[in-house]
Motif scaffolding. Structure first.
Motif: not given
Length: 139
Positions: A64, A68-69, A71-74, A84-86, A95-96
């Motif tokens: 990841r 890291p950005l 991906f869809s956010s949580y 947040y992302y997971r 979670f990050y």
């Protein structure tokens, strides 16, 4: 307590990436991970599974780190200052957040915990509705 070494994550995202991200691990994540490892090794008596869990999560985090950005956010029910992302890895969720060029790993949560919490919320709601219905229909 058996001593399962937690690997320290510290690297950037690699030479082929356009943007480099650094990795920051919060103590809360380390505590979550240690708690899970302790349970798996001491209660379940399965050091192989504990090692596998560490390795799988480390690979998922490093993978990841490349983007890291992307991906869809949580979607959290709570209002949060950061996006947040997971990362889902087996029965656990990492979670990050991303702050500038830093991917900050915040939590390591057993996925069933969330399901259990949602069930409790549903039971609470249904109990409340049942009480209201009972009182509304009393002669």
């Amino acid at each position: 307590m058996k001593d399962i070494p937690l690997k320290k994550f510290s690297a950037d995202c690699g030479e082929n990436s356009m943007e480099k991200y650094e990795l920051s691990i919060l103590p809360l994540f380390e505590n979550d991970m240690l708690e899970a490892m302790t349970y798996i090794t001491e209660v379940l008596n399965n050091t192989t599974a504990a090692s596998k869990l560490i390795n799988e999560n480390e690979k998922a985090i490093y993978k990841r780190l490349d983007a890291p950005l992307s991906f869809s956010s949580y979607k959290s029910k709570k209002q949060r200052d950061d996006v947040y992302y997971r990362i889902s890895a087996g029965n656990f969720t990492v979670f990050y957040v991303v702050k500038g060029n830093v991917m900050e790993i915040k939590r390591f949560i057993y996925s069933i915990q969330k399901i259990y919490k949602n069930c409790l919320n549903l039971l609470h709601y249904l109990s409340y509705r049942c009480i209201i219905y009972t009182y509304a229909n009393v002669p």
